[in-house]
Structure formats: C-alpha cells, structure tokens
Write a protein that holds these residues in place. Sequence first.
Motif, PDB file in Angstrom:
ATOM      1  N   ARG A 103       0.736  -1.220   0.024  1.00  0.00           N
ATOM      2  CA  ARG A 103       0.107   0.142  -0.037  1.00  0.00           C
ATOM      3  C   ARG A 103       0.738   1.340   0.059  1.00  0.00           C
ATOM      4  N   TRP A 104       1.856   1.188   0.709  1.00  0.00           N
ATOM      5  CA  TRP A 104       2.740   2.357   0.851  1.00  0.00           C
ATOM      6  C   TRP A 104       4.059   2.201   0.454  1.00  0.00           C
ATOM      7  N   TYR A 105       4.084   1.733  -0.560  1.00  0.00           N
ATOM      8  CA  TYR A 105       5.610   1.149  -1.141  1.00  0.00           C
ATOM      9  C   TYR A 105       6.441   2.512  -1.707  1.00  0.00           C
ATOM     10  N   ARG A 106       5.718   3.354  -2.341  1.00  0.00           N
ATOM     11  CA  ARG A 106       6.277   4.424  -2.873  1.00  0.00           C
ATOM     12  C   ARG A 106       6.926   5.491  -1.650  1.00  0.00           C
ATOM     13  N   LEU A 107       5.958   5.808  -0.630  1.00  0.00           N
ATOM     14  CA  LEU A 107       6.258   6.613   0.388  1.00  0.00           C
ATOM     15  C   LEU A 107       7.460   6.021   1.180  1.00  0.00           C
ATOM     16  N   TYR A 108       7.498   4.636   1.340  1.00  0.00           N
ATOM     17  CA  TYR A 108       8.421   3.903   2.006  1.00  0.00           C
ATOM     18  C   TYR A 108       9.529   3.802   1.361  1.00  0.00           C
ATOM     19  N   TYR A 109       9.855   3.722   0.013  1.00  0.00           N
ATOM     20  CA  TYR A 109      11.086   3.883  -0.558  1.00  0.00           C
ATOM     21  C   TYR A 109      11.738   5.232  -1.099  1.00  0.00           C
ATOM     22  N   GLU A 110      10.671   6.183  -1.073  1.00  0.00           N
ATOM     23  CA  GLU A 110      11.043   7.388  -1.175  1.00  0.00           C
ATOM     24  C   GLU A 110      11.922   8.182   0.014  1.00  0.00           C
ATOM     25  N   VAL A 111      11.228   7.722   1.051  1.00  0.00           N
ATOM     26  CA  VAL A 111      11.887   8.262   2.398  1.00  0.00           C
ATOM     27  C   VAL A 111      13.176   7.574   2.843  1.00  0.00           C
ATOM     28  N   ALA A 112      13.191   6.141   2.684  1.00  0.00           N
ATOM     29  CA  ALA A 112      14.319   5.362   3.178  1.00  0.00           C
ATOM     30  C   ALA A 112      15.244   5.487   2.190  1.00  0.00           C
ATOM     31  N   LEU A 113      15.336   5.186   0.745  1.00  0.00           N
ATOM     32  CA  LEU A 113      16.221   5.220  -0.185  1.00  0.00           C
ATOM     33  C   LEU A 113      16.183   6.134  -1.206  1.00  0.00           C
ATOM     34  N   GLU A 114      15.093   6.969  -1.564  1.00  0.00           N
ATOM     35  CA  GLU A 114      14.835   7.911  -2.565  1.00  0.00           C
ATOM     36  C   GLU A 114      14.854   7.276  -4.027  1.00  0.00           C
ATOM     37  N   ARG A 115      14.525   6.026  -4.139  1.00  0.00           N
ATOM     38  CA  ARG A 115      14.592   5.225  -5.336  1.00  0.00           C
ATOM     39  C   ARG A 115      13.968   3.838  -4.842  1.00  0.00           C
ATOM     40  N   PRO A 116      13.462   3.010  -5.740  1.00  0.00           N
ATOM     41  CA  PRO A 116      13.145   1.790  -5.340  1.00  0.00           C
ATOM     42  C   PRO A 116      14.088   0.830  -4.824  1.00  0.00           C
ATOM     43  N   PRO A 117      13.865  -0.196  -3.993  1.00  0.00           N
ATOM     44  CA  PRO A 117      14.840  -1.121  -3.386  1.00  0.00           C
ATOM     45  C   PRO A 117      15.448  -1.931  -4.371  1.00  0.00           C
ATOM     46  N   GLU A 118      16.702  -2.299  -4.114  1.00  0.00           N
ATOM     47  CA  GLU A 118      17.301  -3.071  -5.082  1.00  0.00           C
ATOM     48  C   GLU A 118      17.900  -4.314  -4.361  1.00  0.00           C
ATOM     49  N   THR A 119      18.486  -4.213  -3.249  1.00  0.00           N
ATOM     50  CA  THR A 119      19.252  -5.233  -2.554  1.00  0.00           C
ATOM     51  C   THR A 119      18.443  -5.692  -1.248  1.00  0.00           C
ATOM     52  N   GLU A 120      19.027  -6.619  -0.784  1.00  0.00           N
ATOM     53  CA  GLU A 120      18.382  -7.274   0.682  1.00  0.00           C
ATOM     54  C   GLU A 120      18.604  -6.223   1.729  1.00  0.00           C
ATOM     55  N   ALA A 121      19.524  -5.262   1.885  1.00  0.00           N
ATOM     56  CA  ALA A 121      19.932  -4.221   2.681  1.00  0.00           C
ATOM     57  C   ALA A 121      18.986  -2.985   2.485  1.00  0.00           C
ATOM     58  N   ASP A 122      18.725  -2.835   1.147  1.00  0.00           N
ATOM     59  CA  ASP A 122      17.453  -1.950   1.005  1.00  0.00           C
ATOM     60  C   ASP A 122      16.301  -2.119   1.680  1.00  0.00           C
ATOM     61  N   TRP A 123      15.853  -3.330   1.415  1.00  0.00           N
ATOM     62  CA  TRP A 123      14.488  -3.902   1.913  1.00  0.00           C
ATOM     63  C   TRP A 123      14.501  -3.977   3.451  1.00  0.00           C
ATOM     64  N   TRP A 124      15.576  -4.206   4.155  1.00  0.00           N
ATOM     65  CA  TRP A 124      15.635  -3.930   5.646  1.00  0.00           C
ATOM     66  C   TRP A 124      15.604  -2.503   5.988  1.00  0.00           C
ATOM     67  N   LEU A 125      15.983  -1.816   5.242  1.00  0.00           N
ATOM     68  CA  LEU A 125      15.997  -0.382   5.506  1.00  0.00           C
ATOM     69  C   LEU A 125      14.269   0.385   5.085  1.00  0.00           C
ATOM     70  N   MET A 126      14.107  -0.384   4.280  1.00  0.00           N
ATOM     71  CA  MET A 126      12.690   0.213   4.023  1.00  0.00           C
ATOM     72  C   MET A 126      11.564  -0.488   5.109  1.00  0.00           C
ATOM     73  N   LEU A 127      11.930  -1.793   5.715  1.00  0.00           N
ATOM     74  CA  LEU A 127      11.134  -2.094   6.834  1.00  0.00           C
ATOM     75  C   LEU A 127      11.317  -1.263   7.949  1.00  0.00           C
ATOM     76  N   LYS A 128      12.554  -1.029   8.449  1.00  0.00           N
ATOM     77  CA  LYS A 128      12.966   0.060   9.453  1.00  0.00           C
ATOM     78  C   LYS A 128      12.052   1.242   9.226  1.00  0.00           C
ATOM     79  N   THR A 129      12.093   1.883   7.993  1.00  0.00           N
ATOM     80  CA  THR A 129      11.240   3.165   7.631  1.00  0.00           C
ATOM     81  C   THR A 129      10.024   3.033   8.015  1.00  0.00           C
ATOM     82  N   ALA A 130       9.349   1.685   7.454  1.00  0.00           N
ATOM     83  CA  ALA A 130       7.892   1.319   7.761  1.00  0.00           C
ATOM     84  C   ALA A 130       7.401   1.413   9.129  1.00  0.00           C
ATOM     85  N   TRP A 131       8.152   0.791   9.835  1.00  0.00           N
ATOM     86  CA  TRP A 131       7.735   0.635  11.211  1.00  0.00           C
ATOM     87  C   TRP A 131       7.783   1.996  11.845  1.00  0.00           C
TER      88      TRP A 131
END
Length: 405
Positions: A56-84
């Motif tokens: 639901r909030w994919y773009r919001l989370y990746y823009e805040v966490a990475l300023e781009r869509p996630p590519e690596t495993e580390a990116d997804w962990w950072l996305m989850l930290k941001t989401a929480w």
Amino acid sequence: MRFYKNLIPPIWQTARAILQEGAHAHRSIQQLLRSNKKWGSRDRRFVAEQIYELIRWYRLYYEVALERPPETEADWWLMLKTAWLLQGHQPPEDWPEMQGLDSLEIWRRHRVAVENRAIRESIPDWLEERALQEVGEERWAKLLPALNSSADVVLRSNSLKAPRQKVLHRLRKEGLPVELLGDREALVLGQNRKFTHLKSYEEGWFEVQDYASQQLAHFLKPQAGRYLVDACAGAGGKSLHLAALMKNRGEILSMDLSEHKLKELRKRAKRAGVSIIKTEKIPASGRFSPAYYNMADYLVLDVPCSGLGVLRRNPQTKWIIKPEFLEEIQATQAHILREYSLLCKPGGQLLYATCSILPSENEWQVQRFLQSPDGQEFELLKEQHLGPDRGPEDGFYMALLQRKG
C-alpha cells in the motif's frame, strides 16, 4: 510491538515478489502462510498485515528510506525500518540489519517527501495526473486518502435461506463477530476470521460480497420470472444476488470467458440453493450468434476495468497498471457495450457497471456509446457513483439504460 527476526525475511521477500516480479498478492500471501503452519495466529496476522502495508505504501517508504525503489536485501531491511517508524513502532536498533540511516534522518526525509501528494499517498505520478484531469481536485483530495484506508470484509446474507437478522444470530452463535451494515442484506465482519468451515457457510446462508457490489442488484431491481443475462459474470457473486432478488424464479444466463470461474459459480449456486442460473462460456471472439439477440429482459454488463475503485482491497493494482492499459481496457469496454447490447430486447434494460473511479471508464464511456450508431436505440434512465469518500463502499459506477421500443 515485538518483532521476531525469523518473520522478517519472508515479509520482504514476498513483498519483493509482488511489487517487483508481478506475483499475485493474495495468492502469494496465502501460499506463504500455508507453507509455515507452525506460525501462530498473531504471527500470521503480523506477516500478512506487514506485506500489505509494504504494498500500500511502497512509494512513500522507498522515497523516504532510499529515494529510489529497493534493489538489494539491505535496501529492503531499511525500507522495513522506515515502515515501522512511520507506523509508530520502535524498530529493534540492536539488529545489524537495522543499522545505517538513523531515525531522525528518516523523519526529516519524511517531512520533505509528504509535501508531494503522489509520494504522501503512495501512487505513481501518472495516476495523480490522470485522476486530477478526470476526477478533479476537489473530489480527488477526499477520495485518494479513502482509497488508502483498509477495507472491512463484507458478507451478503442469502434471503433464499433466511432473513438477515436470523443469519446474524446464527453467525454470532457460531463465533463470527458480525454487525449489520446498511438496511438490506449486508453484514460486516469485525475481524478477518476464517468462516468457510462453518455450517452456515456450507449451507449457503451467506456469501462474501463487497458492499458496493451488493448495490448493483438493487439498482437494477429485476422482477421475478424474467430472463436476465449476466454477461460478465465471473465467479457469480452478482448472479447469485440477482437470483435471490428474483426469488429464484425466472432464468439467469451467466456468461464469462473463463470456464474455471463458471465452474466456481455452479458450485456456489448449488450451495446457495439457486436453481435458475445456467452458465455458458462466451465465444473467444467476443461476438454472439444472432440467436442470442433481442432476448434479455435485463442485461448486466459488469465490465472489465482498471480496478482503481477497489485499491483498498487490491493496493497492488496501482503498481501493475500503466496508462496504456487504460486505453486498452476502455477499448474492451466499448467493444462489450457495442456487441453485447444486441442481447437486450426492445423495452429491456441494460446495466453497465465498473469498479473504477475514472469517468473515462464510466459516464464518458456510456455517453460515447449513446452517441454512437450502436447506442441510438438506448436511453439513460439513471446513474450512480459510489466511493469510500462517500460511504462504506468501494469506488463503483452504475448506469441503467433502456432499449427503446
């Protein structure tokens, strides 16, 4: 909230498959839960909810966490930290995977990102532009946040089996937390609970049917004893409801391109005690023999559409469809109106419906048909827009036409 590390990889891996590899959201989550039978109910609910939050909030989370869509495993962990953090939880800072971007920086980026509505409401830029052009700023400002809310599970009590109040009491007795919704057949399920094992379900006392979808049959008000064609029937939720309003008297021909869906419809009809439904597969050409022309007292066309009215239930849709898909689906809708309208008899009624919020799929499509040579024999009786900004329904459009003569 307590976080259990063993649950986290399946969350982001499943979300990645859905968001970046095109996997079907509901089926992917169900498969994940079935393959982890040792998870308790709380863990299963947490996993499902977090996957849907990421969708639901994919773009919001990746823009805040990475300023781009996630590519690596580390990116997804950072996305989850941001989401929480944005959900109001405190991520476990002692996990190595949660190192990197600190919480203050996440909140700073969030303040900047939410200035852009498309990022704040987590939709593609093209959809923001298209909706503004078609829906207008005033309604879009109210509708978009509502489309990002979560939706209740809605049931339809089967009047062929029992009155709604009796269904309500039986479901509560069986342990299902349901409440009345509206003044007709609808019941809302307070929690997302299993119910297919209940005797009341096996005996056809109720069906799952979205509240907006339930309005279609009442908008048409078909009379018992008539001949009705549901020409885009799918698995038959509307056909079953129409049969109940017709008191199981008359005949309904439910048609679809998918034999698999029609097989499911036949099974549901048997369970619901409906005997007036016949099923038939639509020819691959999408054209009918003249033997079908001028037969239907009622013709229901719940046409394929973008699905932008049901983002609460299917948030994956906004990441799947593209502008070119809208042009293709509108051509399909125009084809259906042109070819299928021939089934409606003179004096009969045609109900056109979508689960879209875009006028180009709704009233503009109807007006184009009425102004075309194929639509000259029809006139518009009434139309209605539904939406989560106006009531408990999803986004839905209905137009009732009558063939002259």
